[in-house]
Design a protein around this motif. Structure first.
Motif, short mmCIF file in Angstrom:
data_model
loop_
_atom_site.label_atom_id
_atom_site.label_comp_id
_atom_site.label_asym_id
_atom_site.label_seq_id
_atom_site.Cartn_x
_atom_site.Cartn_y
_atom_site.Cartn_z
N SER A 100 0.84 -1.21 0.00
CA SER A 100 0.00 0.00 0.00
C SER A 100 0.87 1.25 0.00
O SER A 100 1.98 1.26 0.52
CB SER A 100 -0.90 0.00 1.24
OG SER A 100 -0.10 -0.06 2.41
N ASN A 101 0.34 2.33 -0.56
CA ASN A 101 1.00 3.65 -0.61
C ASN A 101 2.38 3.59 -1.25
O ASN A 101 3.28 4.32 -0.85
CB ASN A 101 1.17 4.23 0.81
CG ASN A 101 -0.10 4.19 1.60
OD1 ASN A 101 -1.18 4.46 1.07
ND2 ASN A 101 -0.01 3.80 2.86
N SER A 118 7.69 11.45 6.19
CA SER A 118 6.50 10.75 5.71
C SER A 118 6.83 9.67 4.70
O SER A 118 5.95 9.04 4.12
CB SER A 118 5.49 11.74 5.10
OG SER A 118 6.11 12.55 4.16
N THR A 132 5.18 5.64 0.97
CA THR A 132 4.93 6.64 2.02
C THR A 132 4.32 5.97 3.24
O THR A 132 3.76 4.87 3.17
CB THR A 132 3.98 7.74 1.52
OG1 THR A 132 2.83 7.12 0.93
CG2 THR A 132 4.66 8.62 0.50
N SER A 191 1.76 6.92 5.13
CA SER A 191 0.30 6.88 5.26
C SER A 191 -0.36 7.19 3.93
O SER A 191 0.28 7.71 3.02
CB SER A 191 -0.16 7.90 6.32
OG SER A 191 -0.17 9.19 5.75
N SER A 192 -1.64 6.87 3.82
CA SER A 192 -2.33 7.06 2.56
C SER A 192 -2.72 8.52 2.31
O SER A 192 -3.17 8.88 1.24
CB SER A 192 -3.58 6.19 2.48
OG SER A 192 -4.38 6.42 3.62
N THR A 193 -2.48 9.39 3.31
CA THR A 193 -2.82 10.80 3.09
C THR A 193 -1.79 11.46 2.18
O THR A 193 -2.08 12.44 1.51
CB THR A 193 -2.84 11.58 4.43
OG1 THR A 193 -1.63 11.28 5.13
CG2 THR A 193 -4.02 11.15 5.27
N VAL A 194 -0.57 10.93 2.18
CA VAL A 194 0.47 11.50 1.33
C VAL A 194 0.80 10.51 0.22
O VAL A 194 1.17 9.37 0.50
CB VAL A 194 1.75 11.78 2.16
CG1 VAL A 194 2.78 12.48 1.33
CG2 VAL A 194 1.40 12.58 3.40
N ALA A 195 0.65 10.94 -1.03
CA ALA A 195 0.94 10.05 -2.15
C ALA A 195 2.43 10.12 -2.50
O ALA A 195 3.07 11.15 -2.28
CB ALA A 195 0.11 10.47 -3.36
N ASP A 231 3.50 13.23 -4.34
CA ASP A 231 3.59 14.47 -3.56
C ASP A 231 4.95 14.59 -2.89
O ASP A 231 5.56 15.66 -2.86
CB ASP A 231 2.49 14.51 -2.49
CG ASP A 231 1.11 14.51 -3.11
OD1 ASP A 231 0.22 13.83 -2.55
OD2 ASP A 231 0.94 15.18 -4.14
#
Lengths: 127, 328
Positions: A30-31, A57, A79, A81-85, A88
Motif C-alpha cells: 500500500s502507498n 512521511s 509513504t 500513510s495514505s494521506t500523502v501520495a 507528492d
C-alpha cells in the motif's frame, strides 16, 4: 556497428514518444509505487533518494540504475500513510533540492566576489 | 520548504585554471552530483565536423580530425576577459532551427598551412629550409572573434613552450594542410572532448578527536611515536604542555591512513579500550578541487554546473507536475 548513438544517453527518443517520467503503482504494497525516469543516471537519482530519506512521511525509498547501457532509473517510493501520495513526496523533494541549488548559486557567487575583492584586485586584468 | 538545507561555501583559492573551495552543511549526494555534472554535463564548444580540402601530411584525415576535436575552445563573453560559459550564447545544434549550420549554433575555423609558402614568408635561411615545423592551434582562424582555441593553460606554460599553441601535426617540404573545422556545443556524455575539466574531485574534511584522558596515560616517547607514525603529519606535540595536538594544516594534508590505528591498538592495555586519537571523514563538509582544461575559467565551470543542476531539477519538477495533472 552495433553501438547506439551516444546522444541517446541524455536525449529522449522522439520516435518512440518516450516520456521523461512515468509512474506505476505497486499492486502488492500500500502507498507505494515506482517512478521510471528516462535518460537520467546516478547524478539526479542519488540526489533525489537522499532527499526523500530525510522526509519523515517516507517509509521506503530506493533507486536502481539497471545497467550502464540502459539509460533510465527506477525510483521506488513508499509513504507512511495514505494521506500523502508518493508523487507528492517526490514533488516536494524536487522543490527542496531546487531551492538548495538556488541558495548554493547565491552563496557561491558571493564567495567568489568576496575572495576576488580581498585577494587579487588585479587578477582580472592579467588573463 | 520543509526539508531544505542551506549549504555554505568558502573559497580557498582561485586561479584561472583551478579553484579550490570548501562546501559545507550539505550531503555527499549533492557534492557527488556537482562533481558528476562538472565532468559530464557542462556544455562547452569543441570541433565536431572537419572538411578537408588538402592533406598531404604524414597523418591521415581522421587522425587530424580527432586531434582537432580535442583542442579546448574558449568562448570569451563580450564584457569579460577569461573563458566563460557558452551555454547562453549558443544553441545546441539539434535544437537550432537552421538547416545545417549557422552562427547561432556553430563556429567555423579555417586552417591553411602550406610548407613552401610559409618558408618563403618567414624568410628562413637557406640551410634550414628543409626542417619540418609544427602546425599548431594558433594557425586556426576563427569566424567568431569571441571564440578562440585555448592555446595554453597559463602564462607560465606559454612562456615555457617552444610552440605558439597546441601542436596538431608537423609538416615538411612539399606538404600542405587545408581544412575547415566546425565547432559545436555539446556535453561530455556525448564525447569526452566536450569535458571542461581535467580533474574535478572532492575529499572529505577530517574530524580529528583526541581523547585527552586516555592520552594522559601515555609516556612522552609513546606520544612522539604516535605523532611520527602519521605520514600526513596531522599531529604535533605542543611545546608548552607536552600534549598531542592537531596541527594547523591537518585538514589540508590528511589522507586517512591506517597507520595511526595500528600503532594505537599495539599501545592499548586492552583491545576494547577507546582509541587515543580518531580520524574520521566528515559527512557534511567537502574540500573541492576543480582544474580546467583552459576552455573555461575554473569558477565559471562551477557556476555552470550549478546552473545545469538547477535547470535539470526545474525540468524534472515540471514533468512531475504534468504527470500529476494528467492523473498518472
Amino acid at each position: 556497428m552495433n553501438a547506439p548513438e551516444r546522444a541517446l544517453s541524455f536525449l529522449l527518443d522522439e520516435d518512440s514518444n518516450e516520456q521523461k517520467i512515468t509512474y506505476s503503482a505497486d499492486t502488492k504494497v500500500s502507498n507505494a509505487g515506482t517512478f521510471t525516469i528516462n535518460k537520467e543516471d546516478h547524478t539526479v537519482a542519488n540526489l533525489l533518494r537522499m532527499q526523500l530519506l530525510r522526509d519523515p512521511s517516507v517509509r521506503f525509498v530506493g533507486y536502481i540504475h539497471p545497467h550502464p547501457l540502459i539509460h533510465r532509473i527506477d525510483l521506488k517510493i513508499q509513504t507512511a500513510s495514505s494521506t500523502v501520495a508518493p508523487i507528492d513526496v517526490l514533488q516536494s523533494a524536487t522543490e527542496d533540492l531546487a531551492g538548495e541549488t538556488d541558495h548554493l548559486i547565491t552563496q557561491m557567487t558571493e564567495a567568489i566576489n568576496k575572495w576576488k575583492k580581498e585577494n587579487q584586485s588585479g587578477i582580472g586584468q592579467f588573463n | 520548504m520543509p526539508h531544505q538545507r542551506f549549504p555554505k561555501v568558502e573559497i580557498l583559492s582561485i586561479q584561472p585554471h583551478e579553484i579550490q573551495f570548501l562546501l559545507s552543511d550539505t550531503d555527499t549526494s549533492m557534492a557527488n552530483a556537482l562533481r558528476r555534472i562538472m565532468i559530464a554535463e557542462v556544455p562547452t564548444l569543441a570541433i565536431d565536423l572537419v572538411e578537408f580540402h588538402e592533406n598531404t601530411t604524414v597523418l591521415n584525415d581522421e587522425y587530424i580530425a580527432h586531434r582537432l576535436g580535442l583542442i579546448p575552445i574558449k568562448y570569451t563573453p563580450p564584457d569579460s576577459m577569461g573563458g566563460g560559459d557558452c551555454n547562453g550564447a549558443f544553441l545546441p545544434h539539434r535544437e537550432c532551427v537552421c538547416y545545417e549550420r549557422c552562427p547561432r549554433c556553430c563556429v567555423e575555423f579555417e586552417l591553411d598551412v602550406n610548407f613552401d609558402a610559409t618558408i618563403r614568408e618567414r624568410q628562413v635561411p637557406e640551410h634550414e629550409r628543409c626542417l619540418p615545423f609544427t602546425i599548431t592551434s594558433a594557425d586556426l582562424r576563427s569566424s567568431n572573434d569571441l571564440v578562440q582555441p585555448a592555446h595554453f593553460l597559463s602564462l607560465e606554460e606559454e612562456g615555457a613552450s617552444h610552440d605558439q599553441g597546441i601542436s596538431i601535426v608537423k609538416i615538411g617540404p612539399g606538404q600542405h594542410l587545408k581544412l575547415k573545422a566546425i565547432a559545436r556545443m555539446g556535453i561530455s556524455k556525448e564525447h569526452a572532448k566536450w569535458s571542461p575539466v581535467a580533474v574535478a574531485t572532492y575529499r572529505f574534511y577530517p574530524i580529528i578527536n583526541i581523547n585527552e584522558e586516555a592520552c594522559s596515560t601515555l609516556t612522552q616517547e609513546q606520544k612522539q611515536q604516535l605523532v611520527d607514525v602519521c605520514p600526513d603529519r596531522i599531529l604535533e606535540i605542543d611545546a608548552v604542555s607536552g600534549k598531542i595536538v592537531v596541527s594547523e594544516h591537518a585538514w589540508e594534508t590528511a589522507t586517512f591512513t591506517e597507520d595511526l590505528k595500528i600503532t594505537q591498538s599495539a599501545m592499548k592495555k586492552r583491545p576494547e579500550d577507546d582509541d587515543f586519537i580518531t580520524v574520521e571523514h566528515s559527512t557534511d563538509r567537502f574540500i573541492f578541487s576543480v582544474e580546467g582544461t583552459g576552455a573555461m575559467d575554473a569558477e565559471e565551470i562551477v557556476m555552470s554546473s550549478l546552473r545545469v543542476l538547477k535547470d535539470r531539477l526545474h525540468y524534472l519538477g515540471n514533468m512531475i507536475e504534468a504527470l500529476k495533472e494528467s492523473g498518472m
